[in-house]
Design a protein around this motif. Structure first.
Motif, short mmCIF file in Angstrom:
data_model
loop_
_atom_site.label_atom_id
_atom_site.label_comp_id
_atom_site.label_asym_id
_atom_site.label_seq_id
_atom_site.Cartn_x
_atom_site.Cartn_y
_atom_site.Cartn_z
N LEU A 1 -13.56 0.16 1.12
CA LEU A 1 -13.21 -0.79 2.18
C LEU A 1 -12.15 -0.23 3.15
O LEU A 1 -11.76 -0.91 4.10
N ALA A 2 -11.71 1.01 2.91
CA ALA A 2 -10.73 1.64 3.81
C ALA A 2 -11.31 1.74 5.21
O ALA A 2 -12.48 2.06 5.41
N GLY A 3 -10.46 1.45 6.20
CA GLY A 3 -10.91 1.45 7.58
C GLY A 3 -11.52 0.13 8.01
O GLY A 3 -11.71 -0.11 9.21
N CYS A 4 -11.81 -0.71 7.04
CA CYS A 4 -12.33 -2.06 7.33
C CYS A 4 -11.25 -3.12 7.12
O CYS A 4 -11.14 -4.06 7.92
N TYR A 5 -10.48 -2.96 6.06
CA TYR A 5 -9.42 -3.91 5.76
C TYR A 5 -8.14 -3.16 5.40
O TYR A 5 -8.18 -2.12 4.74
N ASN B 1 -2.74 -3.27 -2.22
CA ASN B 1 -3.67 -3.34 -1.09
C ASN B 1 -5.09 -3.37 -1.63
O ASN B 1 -5.40 -2.71 -2.63
N ILE B 2 -5.97 -4.10 -0.97
CA ILE B 2 -7.36 -4.18 -1.42
C ILE B 2 -8.02 -2.81 -1.45
O ILE B 2 -8.88 -2.54 -2.29
N THR B 3 -7.58 -1.90 -0.59
CA THR B 3 -8.19 -0.57 -0.57
C THR B 3 -7.78 0.29 -1.77
O THR B 3 -8.42 1.29 -2.06
N ILE C 1 -10.31 -15.60 0.29
CA ILE C 1 -11.04 -15.29 -0.94
C ILE C 1 -10.06 -15.28 -2.09
O ILE C 1 -9.09 -14.51 -2.10
N ILE C 2 -10.28 -16.13 -3.07
CA ILE C 2 -9.49 -16.15 -4.30
C ILE C 2 -10.24 -15.34 -5.35
O ILE C 2 -11.39 -15.64 -5.68
N GLY C 3 -9.58 -14.32 -5.87
CA GLY C 3 -10.25 -13.43 -6.81
C GLY C 3 -11.00 -12.32 -6.10
O GLY C 3 -12.17 -12.05 -6.39
N ALA C 4 -10.31 -11.64 -5.19
CA ALA C 4 -10.98 -10.67 -4.32
C ALA C 4 -11.24 -9.33 -4.98
O ALA C 4 -11.96 -8.50 -4.42
N ILE D 1 -10.83 -12.83 7.99
CA ILE D 1 -10.26 -12.98 6.66
C ILE D 1 -8.77 -13.28 6.77
O ILE D 1 -8.00 -12.48 7.31
N ALA D 2 -8.37 -14.44 6.24
CA ALA D 2 -6.97 -14.84 6.32
C ALA D 2 -6.16 -14.32 5.14
O ALA D 2 -5.15 -13.65 5.30
N ASN D 3 -6.61 -14.64 3.92
CA ASN D 3 -5.88 -14.25 2.72
C ASN D 3 -6.84 -13.84 1.62
O ASN D 3 -7.94 -14.39 1.50
N ILE D 4 -6.42 -12.87 0.83
CA ILE D 4 -7.18 -12.46 -0.35
C ILE D 4 -6.23 -12.39 -1.52
O ILE D 4 -5.09 -11.94 -1.39
#
Length: 343
Positions: A48-52, A40-42, A5-8, A28-31
């Motif tokens: 999204l914690a606990g998921c990614y 970090n995405i979280t 995902i580009i622009g996550a 999911i490979a790259n964000i």
């Protein structure tokens, strides 16, 4: 299969991550995020914690996408066409959630979006799944349909396809939750500006206008002219589109009913509430469903179609996953069977 995902860190990017977490065929490979690279995405989305547990990278390093079979692009218009071309040239399928690949005629895009189109003749397919499923199946690039456009086109498509209305006298009155404006700060979407407020904007000039006209023209085989007025309403998500059209002479209420059921009777994500039905945004919130109801106004000889979707799901990320499923020959509902959040 691996996807990136580009622009996550935009709202649609976070919705993609939420939906794809439950997709049985996806890893999911790259964000990426240019504003939060290395974080970090979280940190951006604690829900999204606990998921990614994934670091955000920069999209400038294209080598990271070589092991991805598909890349979702969630960037503002004008930014996807260059990277989309490079990814497609590597054999990677692209689903662009922006506007760069939505138009058959690049000059229409350039006139409305005020930027040059640098990836001419890309062969991209318009990503409104219910109308372009067979073309999407063979596509390498899909231009995901916009949110207002999804709600409005699906409402009007049967009327255009079966030649039941005057194609040059269509009015679309649509209202969107504030998430449609994106996550960036803006005075117009500030809480104190939007709370207990309702306002129209971009009357006669909204960029989704030619997108709606393009689809309706293809269905009807003739020019379509719409008057489109969007509104912002003080809620986070959802779109309600109310569409008005003048009936052709001799068209009966039963013919209208038949058109909707013939076109959508077998569509999983379109729920027909029938003649007299009243769709509501709360009934589609968090889901990939589009609810449709229609009314015949005999006094004015008009048909009024009401459409409700979640702008971030069926209007963006959910439809992107639906298109992804079709492109790879997967079950079209994979990852998308979330029930609407209610109340």
């Amino acid at each position: 299969m691996k996807v990136s995902i580009i622009g996550a860190t935009g709202y649609t990017g976070s919705e993609l991550l939420r939906i794809l977490f439950s997709h049985p065929e996806v890893e999911i490979a790259n964000i990426t995020s240019e504003s939060q690279t290395g974080g970090n995405i979280t940190d951006a989305y604690p829900h999204l914690a606990g998921c990614y547990d994934k670091k955000l990278t920069s999209m400038k390093d294209l080598s990271q996408f070589t092991d991805s079979q598909a890349v979702f692009i969630g960037l503002p218009h004008g930014h996807a066409m260059s990277i989309g071309k490079q990814l497609a040239d590597q054999g990677i399928k692209v689903i662009d959630l922006g506007a760069d690949y939505r138009f058959r005629d690049e000059s229409v895009y350039e006139a409305w979006y005020k930027v040059p189109h640098t990836h001419l003749n890309s062969g991209a397919v318009y990503g409104l799944t219910e109308l372009y499923r067979e073309q999407i199946r063979a596509a390498s690039i899909v231009g995901n349909a916009g949110c207002y456009t999804t709600a409005s086109i699906l409402a009007l498509a049967p009327l255009a396809k079966y030649h039941l209305i005057d194609m040059k006298n269509i009015v679309v009155d649509a209202k969107s939750g504030v998430s449609g404006a994106g996550r960036g700060l803006s005075l117009n979407t500030h809480f104190t500006e939007m709370s207990e407020n309702l306002k129209a904007y971009n009357i006669g000039g909204h960029r989704h206008t030619p997108e709606i006209e393009q689809a309706l023209q293809e269905l009807a085989g003739q020019e379509a002219i719409i008057s489109f007025t969007p509104h912002l309403i003080p809620m986070a998500r959802g779109i309600l589109s109310t569409c008005y059209a003048t009936l052709k002479e001799g068209v009966t209420p039963e013919a209208i009913d038949q058109a909707f059921y013939e076109m959508y009777g077998q569509e999983y994500f379109i729920r027909l509430l029938g003649r007299g039905g009243y769709p509501a945004t709360k009934h589609t919130r968090g889901s990939n469903f589009c609810d449709l109801g229609w009314h015949i106004d005999t006094r004015t000889n008009r048909v009024v179609v009401v459409s409700a979707i979640d702008n971030l799901v069926k209007g963006a990320a959910g439809q992107a996953v639906q298109n992804f499923n079709v492109m790879f020959g997967l079950n079209e509902t994979s990852g998308l069977k979330q029930v609407a959040l209610y109340p």
